[in-house]
Write an enzyme that holds these catalytic residues in place. Structure first.
Site, PDB file in Angstrom:
ATOM      1  N   ASP A 119      -0.351   5.131   0.685  1.00 16.03           N
ATOM      2  CA  ASP A 119      -0.733   6.119   1.695  1.00 16.03           C
ATOM      3  C   ASP A 119      -0.859   5.453   3.063  1.00 16.03           C
ATOM      4  O   ASP A 119      -1.668   4.542   3.256  1.00 16.03           O
ATOM      5  CB  ASP A 119      -2.064   6.778   1.325  1.00 16.03           C
ATOM      6  N   ASP A 134       0.858  -1.165   0.000  1.00 16.65           N
ATOM      7  CA  ASP A 134       0.000   0.000   0.000  1.00 16.65           C
ATOM      8  C   ASP A 134       0.909   1.234   0.000  1.00 16.65           C
ATOM      9  O   ASP A 134       2.091   1.144   0.343  1.00 16.65           O
ATOM     10  CB  ASP A 134      -0.890  -0.037   1.252  1.00 16.65           C
ATOM     11  N   ASP A 169      -2.099  -0.628   5.957  1.00 17.09           N
ATOM     12  CA  ASP A 169      -2.381  -0.020   7.260  1.00 17.09           C
ATOM     13  C   ASP A 169      -3.866   0.164   7.557  1.00 17.09           C
ATOM     14  O   ASP A 169      -4.218   0.773   8.565  1.00 17.09           O
ATOM     15  CB  ASP A 169      -1.709   1.358   7.350  1.00 17.09           C
TER      16      ASP A 169
END
Length: 226
Positions: free
Chosen positions: A15, A13, A173
């Site tokens: 961001d 990922d 996240d």
């Protein structure tokens, strides 16, 4: 080469995992909401928008659909490309981690809900594209925006390059990462330095508190400290 490691390919990922991109995203969101005539939420509430596909958030949070959604996305994209995309910092230790994964010979792609044009702009700007075999994100029109669709595309692109994608892992996240990976049988390592809550860790195969711990989970040797 990949038999040396617990995973044969790594999807990252962007961001909240590689980059702290919240400042540029939230400031662009605030400006977009003002132009649309909507009240601007508090900073903590704006932070909740970071990570999930933006069209989904506009619809779920504001009820925007059809032409209203198209207008909101057009306003956001124009301003974000103009100034927001580079208002980010790379999390400490993540450039070194990406370099080490690349040098270990593991195939690497991003799997981000950020559209590919700003994602590439950001990664090029910070000199990280050289550590990635593929940059995969949402399509620029965000018709491919769901994390499951992005994961599928990342695996397809790596496979097309001859990479072994039999044992991939996703690093992210938010619970969207865990759910999107699970849709294709891809386990997720959850990173604690991003934007997700403790509750969002449910379903992750492991949790990393810092990039050094993440490196060990990916099978990289511990670095010698001097």
């Amino acid at each position: 080469m990949s038999d040396k490691f617990p995973y044969s390919a790594v999807l990252f990922d962007l961001d909240g995992t590689i980059a702290d991109s919240a400042p540029g995203i939230t400031s662009t969101l605030a400006s977009t909401l003002q132009q649309l005539g909507h009240p601007v939420p508090a900073p903590a509430q704006l932070l909740e928008w970071v990570g999930p596909p933006l069209p989904e958030s506009f619809t779920r949070r504001l009820g925007l659909v059809g032409d209203d959604l198209d207008r909101a996305m057009a306003l956001y994209r124009r301003e974000y490309l103009a100034r927001g995309a580079l208002d980010s910092v790379i999390f400490p230790g993540m450039e070194d981690l990406l370099r080490r994964v690349h040098e270990a010979g593991l195939p690497v792609s991003t799997a981000t809900s950020k559209p590919e044009t700003p994602a590439t702009l950001m990664l090029d700007h910070f000199g990280l594209s050289r550590y990635l075999d593929v940059i995969t994100g949402a399509s620029d029109d965000e018709k491919r925006g769901a994390k499951a669709d992005v994961v599928e595309e990342a695996l397809h692109r790596l496979s097309a390059r001859g990479a072994d994608v039999s044992r991939p892992v996703l690093v992210g996240d938010r619970h969207h990462d865990i759910d999107g990976g699970a849709a294709h049988g891809v386990p997720t390592i959850f990173v604690e330095w991003g934007y997700g809550s403790v509750e969002e860790q449910a379903g992750a195969i492991a949790v990393a508190s810092d990039p050094d711990e993440l490196a060990l989970l990916l099978g990289l040797p511990a670095q010698t400290r001097r």
